[in-house]
Design a protein around this motif. Structure first.
Motif, PDB file in Angstrom:
ATOM      1  N   GLY A 213       0.785  -1.242   0.000  1.00  0.00           N
ATOM      2  CA  GLY A 213       0.000   0.000   0.000  1.00  0.00           C
ATOM      3  C   GLY A 213       0.810   1.281   0.000  1.00  0.00           C
ATOM      4  N   GLN A 214       1.971   1.247   0.597  1.00  0.00           N
ATOM      5  CA  GLN A 214       2.734   2.500   0.711  1.00  0.00           C
ATOM      6  C   GLN A 214       3.151   3.069  -0.649  1.00  0.00           C
ATOM      7  OE1 GLN A 214       5.938   0.643   2.884  1.00  0.00           O
ATOM      8  NE2 GLN A 214       7.467   1.610   1.627  1.00  0.00           N
ATOM      9  N   LYS A 215       3.111   2.233  -1.698  1.00  0.00           N
ATOM     10  CA  LYS A 215       3.455   2.725  -3.038  1.00  0.00           C
ATOM     11  C   LYS A 215       2.210   3.183  -3.808  1.00  0.00           C
ATOM     12  CE  LYS A 215       7.916   1.797  -2.724  1.00  0.00           C
ATOM     13  NZ  LYS A 215       8.921   2.888  -2.661  1.00  0.00           N
ATOM     14  N   GLN A 216       1.095   3.348  -3.100  1.00  0.00           N
ATOM     15  CA  GLN A 216      -0.179   3.695  -3.759  1.00  0.00           C
ATOM     16  C   GLN A 216      -0.725   5.009  -3.192  1.00  0.00           C
ATOM     17  OE1 GLN A 216      -0.492   1.076  -5.755  1.00  0.00           O
ATOM     18  NE2 GLN A 216       0.514  -0.515  -4.573  1.00  0.00           N
ATOM     19  N   PRO A 217      -0.072   6.131  -3.438  1.00  0.00           N
ATOM     20  CA  PRO A 217      -0.523   7.374  -2.814  1.00  0.00           C
ATOM     21  C   PRO A 217      -1.977   7.761  -3.126  1.00  0.00           C
ATOM     22  CG  PRO A 217       1.675   7.664  -3.615  1.00  0.00           C
ATOM     23  CD  PRO A 217       1.198   6.323  -4.135  1.00  0.00           C
TER      24      PRO A 217
END
Ligand SMILES: Nc1nc2c(c(=O)[nH]1)N[C@H]1C(S)=C(S)[C@@H](COP(=O)(O)O)O[C@H]1N2
Ligand SMILES: [Mo]
Length: 361
Positions: free
Chosen positions: A203-207
């Motif tokens: 998730g952290q790569k999905q702003p």
């Protein structure tokens, strides 16, 4: 469960965060967003009809929006779709600015993708599956034109969250600017009006609340990556046990106790179900052990059309004796096999969840 799900939020060092934010333009406004970490986690996998093992596993189980975990360090005060803009900046040949209308008028694609937080502990419930709608990013990047020295993109949210990814990852045709989740416009918590989804990554790569894509000629660490979380944040091959008979399980401390008799008594058989995920490859098999890893049996599974959606699996166990048992599940994708040891860490959890089950006399 609250503790588990808040784990990652707590690791934020506020002072460091403030420093990082104040280093960016508009830092003063950013400070007002530091209202606290928001996190919501409810078991997203609803009970399959486990007592009816002859039923086909469904192709998709979607996590309803009301149950979908939220992981944000702050919600930006107001993002208005009418004034929203997405700017392509940095090492681009010609800066490009998109409106929400531009996103809606571009070709639309509907797809399934499972979102999981890298801070999700083994077996945890910071995971959900949704159907998304959006438009490919690639044509816009081609229009802006990327100069030769570009190595990464920084993807930035209206809350001053940012993360970076290599050029090749962001220029994949399945990276999309997304505005719908389970057929509804994105909610504020999930990034209204537009977020980006880069399949294969945590998730952290999905702003969310995406407002800027900056082409970089030097590498840079994003917000969580700066706190030591994996910079690649690729999803490892892993499986989660979600359910034993009618008990939902979502952490390693779960104890399940089953009575012997009755419709759901263990003598009738015990159904174990869960999900499995990999960054890019279809799931070849999910194996279940009911004797702490000594022997393994293959579970039934579905075959979702995209490897970016969780695979659902179910195993029917017929125990012969009462007693204490340790249940494990292990995934093998076409790419790799889940390791047997415990792995909870800054690369994401891929360890085996061990569930203790007591079969009553
Ligand atoms: N702008 C912004 N985007 C963000 C975050 C954030 O704090 N701000 N958190 C990230 C993290 S850590 C996760 S796990 C996912 C969660 O997405 P969700 O809240 O829609 O489930 O959003 C990501 N995108
Ligand atoms: Mo996350």
């Amino acid at each position: 469960m609250g503790e588990d799900s808040l784990q990652k939020c707590i690791t934020v060092n506020r002072r460091q965060l403030l420093k990082q934010l104040l280093g960016t333009s508009g830092g003063l406004i950013a400070a007002s967003f530091l209202s606290g970490c928001q996190s919501k986690a409810i078991d997203p996998l609803f009970l399959l009809n486990l007592l009816n093992p002859d039923d086909r596993l469904p192709d998709h189980i979607l996590t309803p929006l009301s149950e979908f975990y939220v992981q944000s360090y702050a919600l930006p005060s107001r993002v208005n779709a009418e004034t929203w803009q997405l700017k392509f900046t940095g090492a681009v040949k010609q800066p490009l600015v998109l409106s929400f209308q531009d996103i809606l008028q571009a070709p639309q694609e509907e797809f399934y993708l499972t979102m999981e937080c890298i801070g999700n502990p083994t077996g945890g419930n910071l995971i959900g599956n949704a159907q998304w709608m959006g438009t490919p990013l690639l044509p816009f990047l081609q229009k802006a034109g990327i100069t030769e020295g570009t190595i990464e993109f920084a993807l930035k949210g209206a809350d001053y969250y940012e993360t970076t990814l290599p050029v090749a990852e962001v220029m994949r045709p399945d990276v999309r600017l997304v505005h719908k989740m389970n057929q509804e416009p994105l909610t504020a918590a999930h990034g209204f009006p537009v977020r980006i989804l880069v399949p294969g990554h945590f998730g952290q790569k999905q702003p969310k609340w995406l407002i800027e894509i900056e082409a970089l000629t030097k590498t840079k660490r994003g917000f969580w990556e700066h706190q030591g979380w994996s910079n690649t944040a690729e999803i490892p091959t892993h499986s989660l046990i979600r359910q034993v008979q009618e008990t939902r399980v979502w952490n390693r401390h779960h104890q399940v106790s089953l009575s012997r008799d009755g419709e759901t008594g263990w003598q009738q058989g015990v159904l174990i179900a869960g999900v499995a995920l990999d960054r890019s490859a279809p799931m070849r098999s999910i194996q279940v052990s009911t004797d702490d890893g000594k022997t393994w049996e293959t579970a039934d599974q579905n075959h979702p059309p995209s490897p970016h959606e969780w695979t659902l699996w179910r195993y029917r166990w017929q125990p012969k004796q009462p007693g204490k048992y340790t249940l494990l599940a292990r995934a093998q994708s076409e790419r790799s096999q889940q390791p047997l040891d415990d792995r909870d860490g800054k690369d994401g959890s891929s360890g085996i969840l061990k569930i203790q089950v007591t079969l009553q006399i």
